[in-house]
Write a protein that holds these residues in place. Structure first.
Motif, PDB file in Angstrom:
ATOM      1  N   MET A 112      -2.752  -6.941  -1.822  1.00 36.01           N
ATOM      2  CA  MET A 112      -4.046  -7.293  -1.729  1.00 36.01           C
ATOM      3  C   MET A 112      -4.151  -8.775  -2.184  1.00 36.01           C
ATOM      4  SD  MET A 112      -6.151  -4.050  -2.892  1.00 36.01           S
ATOM      5  CE  MET A 112      -7.562  -4.651  -2.581  1.00 36.01           C
TER       6      MET A 112
ATOM      7  N   TYR B 103      -8.970  -1.417  -0.919  1.00 43.31           N
ATOM      8  CA  TYR B 103      -9.837  -1.737  -2.127  1.00 43.31           C
ATOM      9  C   TYR B 103     -10.568  -0.280  -2.456  1.00 43.31           C
ATOM     10  CZ  TYR B 103     -12.870  -4.193  -5.363  1.00 43.31           C
ATOM     11  OH  TYR B 103     -13.387  -4.920  -6.264  1.00 43.31           O
TER      12      TYR B 103
ATOM     13  N   TRP C  87       0.878  -1.196  -0.012  1.00 42.78           N
ATOM     14  CA  TRP C  87      -0.249  -0.235  -0.032  1.00 42.78           C
ATOM     15  C   TRP C  87       0.722   1.097   0.205  1.00 42.78           C
ATOM     16  CZ3 TRP C  87      -1.161   3.910   3.711  1.00 42.78           C
ATOM     17  CH2 TRP C  87      -2.040   4.818   3.235  1.00 42.78           C
TER      18      TRP C  87
ATOM     19  N   PHE D 121      -8.043  -4.600   3.862  1.00 44.65           N
ATOM     20  CA  PHE D 121      -8.243  -4.862   2.461  1.00 44.65           C
ATOM     21  C   PHE D 121      -9.449  -4.087   1.785  1.00 44.65           C
ATOM     22  CE2 PHE D 121     -10.267  -7.851  -0.675  1.00 44.65           C
ATOM     23  CZ  PHE D 121      -9.224  -8.253  -1.169  1.00 44.65           C
ATOM     24  N   VAL D 122     -10.529  -3.948   2.512  1.00 47.06           N
ATOM     25  CA  VAL D 122     -11.636  -2.907   1.958  1.00 47.06           C
ATOM     26  C   VAL D 122     -10.928  -1.595   2.030  1.00 47.06           C
ATOM     27  CG1 VAL D 122     -13.872  -1.996   2.740  1.00 47.06           C
ATOM     28  CG2 VAL D 122     -13.195  -4.608   3.058  1.00 47.06           C
TER      29      VAL D 122
END
Lengths: 328, 204
Positions: A152, B74, A140, B70-71
């Motif tokens: 991810m 995303y 990230w 993760f979200v």
């Protein structure tokens, strides 16, 4: 837990250094073996049989320029490899290498493990899952879409395989009746758990390969799709730390397999640490063998294997074990 | 040794908790929450609750926070909060909730007798003792939680699967395609006629 603070610090120091040396040696073994599997020589120029290759690689990594990509979150970018590395080494610290050893002349007795708690297995699982934050944060904070996608993917893979992995391990826990590594090793004195828990072992092994991001489950760094995954933007020593963390995770999972299914440090004739080394080596050999022979799976296949094959099989194994333990 | 670890973990817990609410980027906030959970696990270790500490890290730090991150990753930069998004009723609500928590802490500290430390045996906090408590004293609560979790799992599957696409027979598919084709032809015919009508006007 009997040893004092100083003894524990010394043991930790020795273990970390042995682990790093073993890791360096194993990178050479891996390259050499894969070379042989592919009818090549592998590294053979630096030192006898190419044995000094890892040291040459280290020298090269250390000389690289310290780069931070544009758009990166600098602090998190810097700290991510550290998290991955710390957790990888920390999880290995709980592995048992035998019972009590005595230093001759001084008559000093100490345990061949750093700590044996009643929840060792859970602690290893906890530290191992924290290690994945290194991958996610690294992906990230790099500020690159490929790195983010790789991070991810790592998380999706971890979440999918952690479930089957845990269920497979619970079978062993039920049979041994303990979460302590020493107790689990000792519970396998006449018969290794790989025989009664064969189904569980298969699930454990596949899930372990997936959790250590090794081929054929290295979707996280599939070069045709996400360049190098979460460490695309990393170079030099920080990349080396990610690579080391990944391989040390594989070593830790091999050690875990040795303790849970192959009787841990117990064995005839040879001392405990040597038995552990042999069993870890056997696991690593199979891992390298698999890497050299199997092609990478697709991402949908990866998810299908995790949720539709491993999870039901692990649940079945758990039910069978529970019934057997209660009624036999 | 214990007291040093306690103050370190307590300090980290407070700092990370502040980071959760003060950071503008949700990813960093989630990392703050992660640090908070790990610090709390350390505090639980100091209270001889090894199992709860390990379970806390595995379940919350290892599984739940991973899904949060993760979200958030995303959703991407859309999740970031810009300046001036704070609403007045949020401030009021936050102050009230904070006061409630402070009242609770004060009440608990006030009514607790710190004089004598309670004595515990070796098995306390281990997996055996926790499991024993689950299937004896707290069986009803334990089973209730498992039913709720099962409902959540089923609900997740149903919500995730969404409405099933209707399966059409070959004839229906062909009929649909025929309709679409006819519509396309009618549209192009209309376009050509419109162009023909417009042409003389353009030519002049």
């Amino acid at each position: 837990m009997v040893d004092g603070v100083l003894a524990t610090i010394i043991k930790s120091f020795v273990l970390v250094n042995v682990l790093m040396a073993f890791f360096a040696f194993m990178t050479w073994v891996e390259r050499k073996l894969i070379g042989r599997f592919q009818v090549r020589y592998g590294p053979n120029r630096v030192g006898p049989f190419g044995l000094l290759q890892p040291i040459a690689d280290l020298g090269k990594m250390l000389q690289k320029e310290n780069m931070v990509p544009e758009g990166a979150r600098v602090k998190l970018y810097m700290v991510a490899p550290l998290i991955a590395m710390t957790c990888a080494i920390g999880a290995f610290g709980l592995m048992p290498f035998g019972g009590v050893a005595t230093i001759p002349y001084f008559d000093y007795q100490f345990h061949l493990y750093i700590a044996d708690t009643s929840v060792s297995l859970l602690v290893v699982a906890a530290i191992g899952s924290l290690g994945f934050y290194g991958l996610m944060i690294g992906g990230w904070a790099s500020g690159s879409k490929y790195a983010l996608l790789g991070g991810m993917r790592a998380i999706a893979q971890l979440v999918s395989y952690e479930v089957a992995f845990t269920l497979a391990v619970i079978g062993v826990i039920i049979q041994a009746g303990s979460l302590s590594f020493v107790a689990i090793s000792d519970a396998q004195m006449p018969l290794w758990f790989i025989v009664p828990q064969f189904l569980g072992f298969l699930v454990f092994f596949v899930a372990a390969v997936a959790e250590s991001n090794r081929p054929p489950f290295d979707l996280v760094e599939a070069d045709g799709e996400v360049v190098a995954g979460y460490h695309t933007e990393y170079g030099g020593m920080r990349y080396a730390m990610f690579a080391a963390a990944e391989f040390i995770n594989a070593i830790t999972l091999s050690a875990l397999g040795a303790v849970l299914f192959l009787g841990g440090p117990n064995g005839p004739f040879l001392p405990g640490p040597l038995w552990m080394l042999i069993k870890i080596g056997a696991f690593l050999f199979v891992l390298i063998w698999i890497r050299a022979t199997l092609p990478r799976v697709r991402f949908d296949q990866l998810m299908k294997i995790g949720w539709k094959v491993l999870l039901p099989v692990a649940t079945l194994n758990l039910l069978l074990t529970a019934v057997a333990v209660v009624y036999l | 040794m214990g007291i040093v670890v306690f103050f370190l973990a307590a300090f980290l817990a407070i700092v990370s908790a502040l980071a959760v609410v003060s950071q503008r980027n949700p990813f960093v906030s989630a990392l703050g929450l992660l640090g908070n959970l790990v610090s709390l696990a350390t505090l639980m270790l100091l209270l001889d609750a090894q199992f709860v500490a390990a379970a806390q890290v595995i379940v919350y730090a290892g599984a739940i926070m991973v899904m949060f991150l993760f979200v958030i990753a995303y959703v991407g930069p859309r999740g970031e909060i810009g300046p001036g998004t704070r609403k007045p009723w949020q401030v009021v609500l936050a102050v009230v909730a904070g006061l409630l928590v402070v009242t609770q802490i004060v009440l608990v500290v006030w009514t607790t007798d710190f004089g004598k430390p309670s004595s515990i045996d070796d098995a306390f906090g281990g997996p055996g003792a926790v499991g024993q408590a689950f299937v004896t004293d707290y069986l009803l609560a334990f089973e209730g939680v498992s039913v709720i979790l099962f409902m959540a799992a089923v609900a997740g599957v149903i919500l995730g699967a969404g409405a099933r696409p209707k399966r059409l027979t070959t004839d229906q598919v062909l009929a649909k395609e025929g309709e679409a084709e006819a519509r396309r032809r009618a549209a192009s015919r209309a376009a050509i006629e419109a162009a023909r009508e417009a042409e003389p006007g353009e030519a002049r």
